[in-house]
Enzyme design. Structure first.
Site, PDB file in Angstrom:
ATOM      1  N   CYS A   3       0.846  -1.203   0.000  1.00  0.00           N
ATOM      2  CA  CYS A   3       0.000   0.000   0.000  1.00  0.00           C
ATOM      3  C   CYS A   3       0.881   1.252   0.000  1.00  0.00           C
ATOM      4  O   CYS A   3       0.576   2.238  -0.680  1.00  0.00           O
ATOM      5  CB  CYS A   3      -0.936   0.013   1.208  1.00  0.00           C
ATOM      6  SG  CYS A   3      -2.379  -1.066   1.044  1.00  0.00           S
ATOM      7  N   HIS A  51      -0.355 -10.153  -4.511  1.00  0.00           N
ATOM      8  CA  HIS A  51       0.558  -9.756  -5.592  1.00  0.00           C
ATOM      9  C   HIS A  51       0.840 -10.932  -6.500  1.00  0.00           C
ATOM     10  O   HIS A  51       0.839 -12.089  -6.063  1.00  0.00           O
ATOM     11  CB  HIS A  51       1.860  -9.175  -5.039  1.00  0.00           C
ATOM     12  CG  HIS A  51       2.530 -10.048  -4.019  1.00  0.00           C
ATOM     13  ND1 HIS A  51       2.089 -10.124  -2.714  1.00  0.00           N
ATOM     14  CD2 HIS A  51       3.585 -10.883  -4.112  1.00  0.00           C
ATOM     15  CE1 HIS A  51       2.863 -10.961  -2.039  1.00  0.00           C
ATOM     16  NE2 HIS A  51       3.774 -11.452  -2.872  1.00  0.00           N
TER      17      HIS A  51
HETATM   18  P1  5GP Z   1       6.065 -13.132  -1.570  1.00  0.00           P
HETATM   19  O1  5GP Z   1       7.238 -13.815  -0.927  1.00  0.00           O
HETATM   20  O2  5GP Z   1       5.109 -12.566  -0.544  1.00  0.00           O
HETATM   21  O3  5GP Z   1       5.384 -13.940  -2.626  1.00  0.00           O
HETATM   22  O4  5GP Z   1       6.680 -11.922  -2.382  1.00  0.00           O
HETATM   23  C1  5GP Z   1       6.982 -10.703  -1.799  1.00  0.00           C
HETATM   24  C2  5GP Z   1       7.982 -10.057  -2.712  1.00  0.00           C
HETATM   25  O5  5GP Z   1       8.024  -8.678  -2.401  1.00  0.00           O
HETATM   26  C3  5GP Z   1       9.409 -10.595  -2.561  1.00  0.00           C
HETATM   27  O6  5GP Z   1       9.842 -11.105  -3.810  1.00  0.00           O
HETATM   28  C4  5GP Z   1      10.205  -9.373  -2.104  1.00  0.00           C
HETATM   29  O7  5GP Z   1      11.481  -9.310  -2.685  1.00  0.00           O
HETATM   30  C5  5GP Z   1       9.333  -8.214  -2.560  1.00  0.00           C
HETATM   31  N1  5GP Z   1       9.431  -7.019  -1.745  1.00  0.00           N
HETATM   32  C6  5GP Z   1       9.313  -6.939  -0.381  1.00  0.00           C
HETATM   33  N2  5GP Z   1       9.450  -5.669   0.027  1.00  0.00           N
HETATM   34  C7  5GP Z   1       9.650  -4.926  -1.091  1.00  0.00           C
HETATM   35  C8  5GP Z   1       9.864  -3.523  -1.319  1.00  0.00           C
HETATM   36  O8  5GP Z   1       9.884  -2.702  -0.392  1.00  0.00           O
HETATM   37  N3  5GP Z   1      10.026  -3.120  -2.608  1.00  0.00           N
HETATM   38  C9  5GP Z   1       9.996  -3.998  -3.663  1.00  0.00           C
HETATM   39  N4  5GP Z   1      10.184  -3.516  -4.887  1.00  0.00           N
HETATM   40  N5  5GP Z   1       9.804  -5.330  -3.479  1.00  0.00           N
HETATM   41  C10 5GP Z   1       9.635  -5.771  -2.219  1.00  0.00           C
HETATM   42 ZN    ZN Z   2      -1.781  -3.265   1.219  1.00  0.00          ZN
END
Ligand code: 5GP
Ligand code: ZN
Length: 117
Positions: free
Chosen positions: A7, A98
């Site tokens: 967000c 996402h």
């Molecule tokens: P999940 O592990 O929840 O499927 O993916 C979360 C993704 O968000 C990870 O690949 C992580 O690198 C990315 N991510 C987490 N925090 C940030 C951020 O502050 N900026 C960006 N660009 N990516 C983020």
């Molecule tokens: Zn959110």
């Protein structure tokens, strides 16, 4: 949603490298890329995961942005992988729905790596 990283990215409070934006979704480069191209697509409104009251319209808008994002990143000919980590066992670390778009190299056919107990 207060304290939600994605967000804050959508709201511009945390900087990101924008790839694509429309009225419903925002897409940006992942900060820790797991492939040469690694883009995250998020709905602008907060939903924690796929089960969090996401309308069919919004779901459609998220997924129909994928080919456009692939085209912008030059992945449309070679192909790409689309991943949603939903919930704890899938390794979801950010509680804002996402979609990962990964490409730029050939990937293994197996997608499911066991993380151990
Ligand atoms: P999940 O592990 O929840 O499927 O993916 C979360 C993704 O968000 C990870 O690949 C992580 O690198 C990315 N991510 C987490 N925090 C940030 C951020 O502050 N900026 C960006 N660009 N990516 C983020
Ligand atoms: Zn959110």
């Amino acid at each position: 949603m207060e304290g939600c990283v994605f967000c804050m990215i959508v709201g511009g409070e945390i900087p990101s490298r924008k790839v694509y934006e429309d009225d419903r979704v925002y897409a940006f480069d992942d900060i820790t890329p797991q492939a040469p191209i690694h883009v995250l697509i998020v709905p602008k409104e907060h939903h924690s995961d796929l089960a969090d009251d996401v309308s069919v319209e919004l779901m459609g808008r998220i997924f129909s942005s994928v080919p456009e994002i692939a085209r912008i990143k030059g992945l449309d000919d070679a192909g790409y992988r689309v991943v949603v980590n939903n919930g704890e066992d899938a390794g979801q670390t950010v509680g804002h729905l996402h979609v990962h778009v990964l490409g730029g190299r050939r990937m293994s056919h197996g997608m499911v790596e066991f993380a151990g107990e």
